[in-house]
Design a protein around this motif. Structure first.
Motif, short mmCIF file in Angstrom:
data_model
loop_
_atom_site.label_atom_id
_atom_site.label_comp_id
_atom_site.label_asym_id
_atom_site.label_seq_id
_atom_site.Cartn_x
_atom_site.Cartn_y
_atom_site.Cartn_z
N LEU A 14 0.59 -1.24 -0.01
CA LEU A 14 -0.25 -0.36 -0.31
C LEU A 14 1.10 1.09 0.16
O LEU A 14 0.33 2.18 -0.21
CB LEU A 14 -0.97 -0.07 1.25
N HIS A 15 2.26 1.00 0.10
CA HIS A 15 3.51 2.41 0.24
C HIS A 15 4.34 1.86 -1.53
O HIS A 15 3.70 2.17 -2.05
CB HIS A 15 3.36 2.19 1.71
N GLY A 16 5.03 1.71 -0.20
CA GLY A 16 6.51 2.09 -1.78
C GLY A 16 6.56 0.77 -2.00
O GLY A 16 7.46 0.18 -3.94
N PHE A 62 -8.71 -6.83 -4.12
CA PHE A 62 -7.80 -6.80 -5.15
C PHE A 62 -7.75 -4.98 -4.81
O PHE A 62 -8.89 -4.18 -5.31
CB PHE A 62 -7.85 -7.46 -6.21
N ARG A 63 -6.41 -4.35 -5.21
CA ARG A 63 -7.19 -2.97 -5.58
C ARG A 63 -5.48 -2.32 -6.71
O ARG A 63 -4.77 -3.28 -6.83
CB ARG A 63 -6.57 -2.37 -4.32
N LEU A 64 -6.28 -1.96 -7.77
CA LEU A 64 -5.18 -1.16 -9.33
C LEU A 64 -4.16 -0.45 -7.51
O LEU A 64 -3.83 0.56 -7.83
CB LEU A 64 -5.93 -0.10 -9.84
N MET A 65 -2.77 -1.72 -8.41
CA MET A 65 -1.80 -1.04 -8.16
C MET A 65 -1.53 0.07 -8.56
O MET A 65 -1.23 0.12 -10.01
CB MET A 65 -0.87 -2.02 -7.79
N GLY A 66 -0.95 1.20 -7.67
CA GLY A 66 -0.05 2.86 -8.24
C GLY A 66 -0.99 3.61 -8.21
O GLY A 66 -0.94 5.03 -9.38
N VAL A 67 -2.67 3.50 -7.94
CA VAL A 67 -3.31 4.02 -8.01
C VAL A 67 -4.14 4.55 -6.64
O VAL A 67 -4.29 3.64 -5.91
CB VAL A 67 -4.47 3.47 -8.93
N GLY A 68 -4.85 5.43 -6.59
CA GLY A 68 -5.42 6.18 -5.42
C GLY A 68 -4.04 6.90 -4.64
O GLY A 68 -2.97 6.93 -4.49
N HIS A 69 -4.23 7.90 -3.75
CA HIS A 69 -3.50 8.17 -2.18
C HIS A 69 -3.88 8.87 -1.64
O HIS A 69 -5.43 9.63 -1.40
CB HIS A 69 -2.39 9.27 -3.29
N ARG A 70 -3.51 8.65 0.25
CA ARG A 70 -4.46 9.19 0.90
C ARG A 70 -4.41 11.23 0.65
O ARG A 70 -5.46 11.62 1.25
CB ARG A 70 -3.53 9.12 2.06
N VAL A 71 -3.16 11.87 0.08
CA VAL A 71 -3.70 12.95 0.26
C VAL A 71 -4.17 13.84 -0.86
O VAL A 71 -4.77 14.53 -1.55
CB VAL A 71 -2.20 13.49 0.37
N VAL A 131 2.53 8.09 -7.65
CA VAL A 131 4.18 8.31 -7.95
C VAL A 131 4.44 7.06 -8.65
O VAL A 131 5.39 6.71 -9.65
CB VAL A 131 5.08 8.66 -6.64
N ASP A 132 3.81 6.15 -7.77
CA ASP A 132 4.46 4.50 -8.46
C ASP A 132 4.38 3.94 -9.59
O ASP A 132 4.26 2.94 -9.96
CB ASP A 132 3.81 3.16 -7.19
N PHE A 133 2.91 4.53 -10.15
CA PHE A 133 2.37 4.10 -11.17
C PHE A 133 3.48 3.88 -12.53
O PHE A 133 3.18 2.98 -13.47
CB PHE A 133 1.07 4.56 -11.28
N1 ACO Z 1 -7.86 0.61 -6.90
C1 ACO Z 1 -9.36 0.18 -6.20
N2 ACO Z 1 -10.69 1.07 -5.20
C2 ACO Z 1 -9.27 1.54 -4.86
C3 ACO Z 1 -8.32 2.33 -4.67
C4 ACO Z 1 -7.50 1.16 -5.89
N3 ACO Z 1 -5.88 1.30 -5.51
N4 ACO Z 1 -7.30 3.40 -4.04
C5 ACO Z 1 -8.69 3.36 -3.35
N5 ACO Z 1 -10.02 2.73 -3.32
C6 ACO Z 1 -11.45 2.78 -3.04
C7 ACO Z 1 -11.47 2.05 -1.67
O1 ACO Z 1 -11.52 0.81 -1.73
C8 ACO Z 1 -12.29 3.51 -0.51
O2 ACO Z 1 -13.59 2.90 -1.08
P1 ACO Z 1 -14.73 3.06 -0.73
O3 ACO Z 1 -14.85 4.21 -0.80
O4 ACO Z 1 -16.16 2.44 -2.07
O5 ACO Z 1 -15.01 2.16 0.50
C9 ACO Z 1 -12.26 4.46 -1.63
O6 ACO Z 1 -11.38 4.53 -2.60
C10 ACO Z 1 -10.99 5.42 -0.69
O7 ACO Z 1 -10.04 4.37 -0.75
P2 ACO Z 1 -8.83 4.46 1.26
O8 ACO Z 1 -9.00 3.01 1.18
O9 ACO Z 1 -10.16 4.90 2.01
O10 ACO Z 1 -8.06 5.41 0.88
P3 ACO Z 1 -7.06 5.95 2.34
O11 ACO Z 1 -6.51 7.02 1.63
O12 ACO Z 1 -6.69 4.55 3.22
O13 ACO Z 1 -5.70 5.03 0.77
C11 ACO Z 1 -4.10 4.63 -0.72
C12 ACO Z 1 -4.60 5.10 0.30
C13 ACO Z 1 -3.31 3.50 0.10
C14 ACO Z 1 -2.36 4.72 -1.47
C15 ACO Z 1 -4.90 2.96 -1.50
O14 ACO Z 1 -5.28 4.21 -2.14
C16 ACO Z 1 -4.66 2.18 -1.96
O15 ACO Z 1 -4.46 0.81 -2.31
N6 ACO Z 1 -3.48 2.13 -3.63
C17 ACO Z 1 -3.51 1.09 -4.20
C18 ACO Z 1 -1.84 0.53 -3.20
C19 ACO Z 1 -1.17 2.07 -3.89
O16 ACO Z 1 -0.61 2.80 -4.91
N7 ACO Z 1 -0.17 2.85 -3.04
C20 ACO Z 1 1.01 3.59 -2.96
C21 ACO Z 1 0.55 5.48 -2.78
S1 ACO Z 1 1.44 6.16 -2.28
C22 ACO Z 1 3.12 5.82 -2.40
O17 ACO Z 1 2.92 5.37 -0.63
C23 ACO Z 1 4.44 6.51 -2.46
#
Ligand code: ACO
Length: 418
Positions: free
Chosen positions: A252-254, A288-297, A351-353
């Motif tokens: 979920l991070h690096g 399952f989550r799409l890797m490299g997609v989404g961010h807390r901030v 950034v990881d995408f």
């Molecule tokens: N694929 C599918 N759905 C996603 C994804 C994803 N990659 N990321 C978030 N969501 C969805 C969640 O299921 C959630 O949906 P819901 O509201 O219907 O329950 C919503 O988006 C919010 O997701 P949260 O888990 O609450 O977001 P959080 O801020 O806690 O997590 C994180 C952020 C960990 C980066 C998340 O987006 C994720 O798992 N991404 C994939 C892993 C990834 O790429 N990590 C690298 C991040 S960048 C870094 O650390 C350098």
């Protein structure tokens, strides 16, 4: 309760006396709204996609700076003068060697060990060999000792990374060379061998500098917070950084950069089509989550991903040849940007995408991508740790909302029922 004013229109509510005044604590899973520190190192605006180190936009640093100069900026708070940069570079050279006894550690590591496991072990092991710089309270005995420790960490992480690759390849270690600059030195240690010298390609050196700069700091992320939480107990800097490396490793991070490439490979090998992987990521019945997609901030395009994507596109135009994985990444991104699920949740490439696609170009193996992230993040971890210690901050110790049994009593074995 006091409202504290930060820079760039940031405000925080000081709740440090909340419990004393009301008997209540706050409940904030994942620390989404909790700032445990004031910090002047990096600024992120997740709505507008802004990242600045010490006030300087990431785009300017990526264009004009080097990783070593950016490391100095983050740790010491200002861009170095020519003399300061030269002193810092000399330190990096001087402390780039691993203690020879540590070389033996590599001989006993299984060849298939994950490089992040090796890295965390080796960084922690530095505290076995260089423990004398701390006094009883874990403070540095003199400033010079801290500067040496900083230089040793930034420099030896590169040596450890390259040596673990050589171990994996079964090739002899290539030692750091004082005539080479940081990134060129790393590429040489990775790819030179006694029968084939490595020809340094300045374009690759520039690409590596940019990637490391982009990863150098990102305020209070999971690994940085770990470094600070562990460091707040006044344990030594090596142990604190080791903890950060372990936190970074997670997918979920690096660790996401490795997983992105594995995911693109799956698609490329026909194991799963793009449409199916998108459905899998959206399905609530799958974890399952799409890797490299989404961010807390970031709730918009991650500015670091934009820079790396741009690099990929330029290479593409220059080489007129598409890395098949880049082709898939571009298709995936296009689909994400127009899919209601991702649009509604404001999920964009992070950034990881794209970073793994550039590491591939440089010849870095996939299981080392997170190690590359760690090399880049080292100055940020150190800067944040140093800022915390300079502030003489308190030990990190969150509270909990207890939801377990109220008072219960011991039951002898023969009377227990499931
Ligand atoms: N694929 C599918 N759905 C996603 C994804 C994803 N990659 N990321 C978030 N969501 C969805 C969640 O299921 C959630 O949906 P819901 O509201 O219907 O329950 C919503 O988006 C919010 O997701 P949260 O888990 O609450 O977001 P959080 O801020 O806690 O997590 C994180 C952020 C960990 C980066 C998340 O987006 C994720 O798992 N991404 C994939 C892993 C990834 O790429 N990590 C690298 C991040 S960048 C870094 O650390 C350098």
């Amino acid at each position: 309760m006091e409202i504290i004013k930060g820079s760039n229109g940031n405000y925080g509510l000081d709740i440090s006396n909340l419990r004393a005044q009301t008997g209540l604590i706050t409940y904030d899973p994942g620390y989404q709204n909790t700032s445990a520190y004031k910090s002047a190192i990096s600024f992120v605006d997740g709505q507008q996609g802004i990242l600045r180190y010490r006030g300087i936009p990431i785009e300017e640093l990526a264009n004009h700076s080097t990783f070593v100069e950016t490391a100095y900026l983050l740790i010491y708070g200002h861009l170095p003068t020519k003399n300061e940069l030269s002193v810092f570079s000399n330190y990096l050279n001087e402390y780039s060697l691993l203690h020879e006894d540590m070389i033996h550690f590599f001989h006993n590591i299984p060849q298939q060990a994950h490089p992040m496991a090796t890295l965390s072990m080796m960084i922690n092991s530095l505290s076995i060999f260089y423990q004398d710089v701390f006094d009883l309270e874990g403070q540095f005995t003199q400033n010079e000792s801290l500067d040496i420790t900083i230089a040793r960490l930034i420099s030896t992480i590169r040596t450890i990374a390259a040596f673990s690759y050589k171990k994996f390849k079964g090739e002899p270690f290539v030692y750091p060379r004082p005539d080479l600059r940081y990134c060129a030195n790393f590429l040489n240690m990775m790819f030179a061998n006694p029968v084939k010298p490595y020809e340094i390609d300045e374009e690759y050196v520039k690409l590596l500098n940019v990637l490391l700069i982009l990863h150098a700091d990102h305020e209070q992320n999971c690994s940085t917070s770990t470094v600070k939480l562990v460091g707040s107990s006044r344990v030594n800097l090596y142990a604190s950084i080791c903890a950060g490396i372990c936190a970074l490793w997670g997918p979920l991070h690096g660790g996401a950069n490795q997983k992105v490439i594995e995911m693109l490979h799956w698609i490329h090998q026909g194991k799963i089509p793009v449409t199916e992987i998108l459905e899998k990521a959206k399905s609530k019945s799958e974890s399952f989550r799409l890797m490299g997609v989404g961010h807390r901030v970031y709730k918009t395009y991650d500015p670091r991903a934009a820079i790396i994507r741009n690099i990929c596109m330029k290479k593409l135009i220059k080489n007129k040849k598409l890395d098949p994985l880049l082709e898939i990444a571009l298709e995936l991104e296009e689909r994400i940007l127009h899919d209601d699920y991702f649009v509604e949740r404001r999920l964009y490439p992070n950034v990881d995408f794209y970073s793994g696609l550039v590491y591939r170009l440089l010849g870095i193996p996939t299981n080392m991508f997170t190690v590359m992230f760690a090399i880049g993040r080292m100055p940020g971890w150190i800067a944040q740790w140093k800022e915390m210690r300079d502030d003489n901050s308190r030990i990190g110790r969150p509270r909990q909302l207890y939801i377990g049994a109220e008072e219960a009593h011991y039951i002898p074995m023969e009377e227990r029922r499931i």
